[in-house]
Design an enzyme around this catalytic site. Structure first.
Site, PDB file in Angstrom:
ATOM      1  N   ASN A 155      79.209  46.291   8.990  1.00 37.76           N
ATOM      2  CA  ASN A 155      79.673  45.101   9.704  1.00 37.76           C
ATOM      3  C   ASN A 155      79.073  45.134  11.113  1.00 37.76           C
ATOM      4  O   ASN A 155      79.545  45.874  11.973  1.00 37.76           O
ATOM      5  CB  ASN A 155      81.209  45.113   9.759  1.00 37.76           C
ATOM      6  CG  ASN A 155      81.752  43.957  10.564  1.00 37.76           C
ATOM      7  OD1 ASN A 155      81.018  43.033  10.920  1.00 37.76           O
ATOM      8  ND2 ASN A 155      83.046  44.002  10.876  1.00 37.76           N
ATOM      9  N   LYS A 175      79.137  42.867  13.298  1.00 37.56           N
ATOM     10  CA  LYS A 175      79.879  42.049  14.267  1.00 37.56           C
ATOM     11  C   LYS A 175      78.901  41.169  15.065  1.00 37.56           C
ATOM     12  O   LYS A 175      77.919  40.705  14.513  1.00 37.56           O
ATOM     13  CB  LYS A 175      80.729  42.937  15.182  1.00 37.56           C
ATOM     14  CG  LYS A 175      81.568  43.939  14.385  1.00 37.56           C
ATOM     15  CD  LYS A 175      82.632  44.594  15.200  1.00 37.56           C
ATOM     16  CE  LYS A 175      83.316  45.649  14.340  1.00 37.56           C
ATOM     17  NZ  LYS A 175      84.581  46.081  14.838  1.00 37.56           N
ATOM     18  N   HIS A 226      89.239  39.684   8.523  1.00 35.53           N
ATOM     19  CA  HIS A 226      89.046  40.785   9.484  1.00 35.53           C
ATOM     20  C   HIS A 226      90.055  40.662  10.622  1.00 35.53           C
ATOM     21  O   HIS A 226      90.329  39.568  11.099  1.00 35.53           O
ATOM     22  CB  HIS A 226      87.611  40.776  10.024  1.00 35.53           C
ATOM     23  CG  HIS A 226      87.274  42.064  10.720  1.00 35.53           C
ATOM     24  ND1 HIS A 226      87.718  42.360  11.990  1.00 35.53           N
ATOM     25  CD2 HIS A 226      86.562  43.145  10.304  1.00 35.53           C
ATOM     26  CE1 HIS A 226      87.288  43.563  12.323  1.00 35.53           C
ATOM     27  NE2 HIS A 226      86.587  44.069  11.324  1.00 35.53           N
ATOM     28  N   GLU A 257      89.878  41.175  13.669  1.00 36.45           N
ATOM     29  CA  GLU A 257      89.406  40.531  14.909  1.00 36.45           C
ATOM     30  C   GLU A 257      89.523  39.010  14.790  1.00 36.45           C
ATOM     31  O   GLU A 257      89.635  38.317  15.808  1.00 36.45           O
ATOM     32  CB  GLU A 257      87.960  40.972  15.208  1.00 36.45           C
ATOM     33  CG  GLU A 257      87.932  42.393  15.758  1.00 36.45           C
ATOM     34  CD  GLU A 257      86.634  43.150  15.517  1.00 36.45           C
ATOM     35  OE1 GLU A 257      85.620  42.526  15.172  1.00 36.45           O
ATOM     36  OE2 GLU A 257      86.658  44.385  15.682  1.00 36.45           O
ATOM     37  N   GLU A 273      91.871  48.363   6.466  1.00 39.34           N
ATOM     38  CA  GLU A 273      91.449  48.706   7.822  1.00 39.34           C
ATOM     39  C   GLU A 273      92.657  48.712   8.758  1.00 39.34           C
ATOM     40  O   GLU A 273      93.069  47.646   9.259  1.00 39.34           O
ATOM     41  CB  GLU A 273      90.440  47.683   8.353  1.00 39.34           C
ATOM     42  CG  GLU A 273      89.177  47.554   7.535  1.00 39.34           C
ATOM     43  CD  GLU A 273      88.024  47.039   8.388  1.00 39.34           C
ATOM     44  OE1 GLU A 273      87.040  47.764   8.515  1.00 39.34           O
ATOM     45  OE2 GLU A 273      88.123  45.920   8.924  1.00 39.34           O
ATOM     46  N   GLY A 278      87.393  50.759  15.918  1.00 39.36           N
ATOM     47  CA  GLY A 278      86.727  50.944  17.205  1.00 39.36           C
ATOM     48  C   GLY A 278      87.392  51.934  18.151  1.00 39.36           C
ATOM     49  O   GLY A 278      87.009  52.040  19.312  1.00 39.36           O
ATOM     50  N   SER A 307      86.634  53.212  12.304  1.00 41.01           N
ATOM     51  CA  SER A 307      86.057  54.381  12.984  1.00 41.01           C
ATOM     52  C   SER A 307      85.387  55.400  12.050  1.00 41.01           C
ATOM     53  O   SER A 307      85.387  56.604  12.340  1.00 41.01           O
ATOM     54  CB  SER A 307      87.115  55.088  13.831  1.00 41.01           C
ATOM     55  OG  SER A 307      87.483  54.263  14.912  1.00 41.01           O
TER      56      SER A 307
HETATM   57  C1  PEP Z   1      85.339  47.021  11.470  1.00 38.23           C
HETATM   58  O1  PEP Z   1      85.419  46.321  12.468  1.00 38.23           O
HETATM   59  O2  PEP Z   1      85.368  46.525  10.333  1.00 38.23           O
HETATM   60  C2  PEP Z   1      85.179  48.460  11.652  1.00 38.23           C
HETATM   61  C3  PEP Z   1      85.429  49.238  10.638  1.00 38.23           C
HETATM   62  O3  PEP Z   1      84.790  48.874  12.901  1.00 38.23           O
HETATM   63  P1  PEP Z   1      84.561  50.373  13.413  1.00 38.23           P
HETATM   64  O4  PEP Z   1      83.866  51.136  12.310  1.00 38.23           O
HETATM   65  O5  PEP Z   1      83.695  50.229  14.619  1.00 38.23           O
HETATM   66  O6  PEP Z   1      85.896  50.930  13.700  1.00 38.23           O
END
Ligand code: PEP
Length: 250
Positions: free
Chosen positions: A11, A13, A99, A101, A168, A174, A211
């Protein structure tokens, strides 16, 4: 980790340009090696790169996905928006939906459900993100949050084989913090249970996201119930992304 296909979803982003696509050549080469034939690598760049990325990976095992879409399934007067039909015309095969976000910016279960319907109508595949916030976790609301997200998000969905769930935990995205294996196992098993009761089927792929990096992936990969990873930050660097794939498969 499961014996079936293992998914690695990048992803990106709001990052990425043509040079970054070219840097992913090493990942394309890796995906073509016999040893990695069970890996399913899916890049989800910003909309602006979808078509170019699809052309670059045409003769490889890599697929391309979008990071979101508008809920309206037909063309229309929606300035600045991209729907599933437009995504399909780029050559992409997947769409990330739900997601955190985007949920944070007002996307609710009803809208997500409409989006899932519209993506499946175009015969694309859905990467359906669910997960609890830190406050919900602290208030012991994780189970009820996951139940609500699954039952409302997947309401009326028939082509369930074209959907995979990405669990998630919002507090993990993050932050560099991941759930411990016991907690993760419990939540994954609850997701399976909720799904089974709701859809009368236990065949759903579940990915973990939050992460994931080359340092913690071996530990995460020990969990049998996981069918792969949704990777944000670490997927922007091809070396790290390859490291994650190799450490999972080895
Ligand atoms: C995400 O935003 O889907 C994600 C998993 O981000 P990160 O790996 O940076 O935590």
């Amino acid at each position: 980790m499961t014996n079936n296909n293992i998914y690695f979803i990048a992803n990106w982003k709001m990052h990425g340009n043509i040079a970054d696509i070219n840097k992913s050549k090493s990942v394309v080469r890796l995906s073509n090696l016999k040893k990695f034939k069970k890996t399913k690598i899916i890049y989800c760049p910003p909309y602006t790169l979808l078509k170019t990325f699809c052309e670059k990976v045409k003769n490889s095992n890599i697929s391309i996905g979008a990071q979101n879409c508008h809920s309206h399934s037909e063309y229309g007067a929606f300035t600045g928006s991209i729907n599933a039909k437009l995504i399909k015309s780029s050559g992409a095969k997947f769409v990330i939906l739900g997601h955190s976000e985007n949920r944070k910016n007002g996307e609710n279960d009803l809208i997500i459900n409409k989006k899932i319907h519209s993506v499946l109508k175009e015969n694309l595949n859905v990467i359906f993100c669910i997960g609890e916030t830190l406050t919900e976790k602290k208030n012991k609301k994780t189970y009820s949050v996951l139940k609500k997200q699954i039952t409302k998000g997947l309401k009326g969905i028939k082509k369930i084989n074209n959907v995979m769930i990405a669990y998630e935990p919002v507090w993990s995205i993050g932050t560099g913090i991941i759930p411990n294996n016991l907690e993760l196992l419990k939540n994954l098993s609850n997701i399976k249970k909720i799904f089974k009761k709701f859809k009368k089927s236990s065949s759903i792929k579940i990915l973990y996201g939050g992460s994931v990096n080359p340092k913690n992936v071996r530990e995460l990969a020990q969990i049998k119930a996981i069918n792969g990873f949704l990777v944000g930050g670490s997927s922007l660097n091809s070396k790290k992304f390859i490291d994650i794939i190799k450490k999972t498969i080895n």
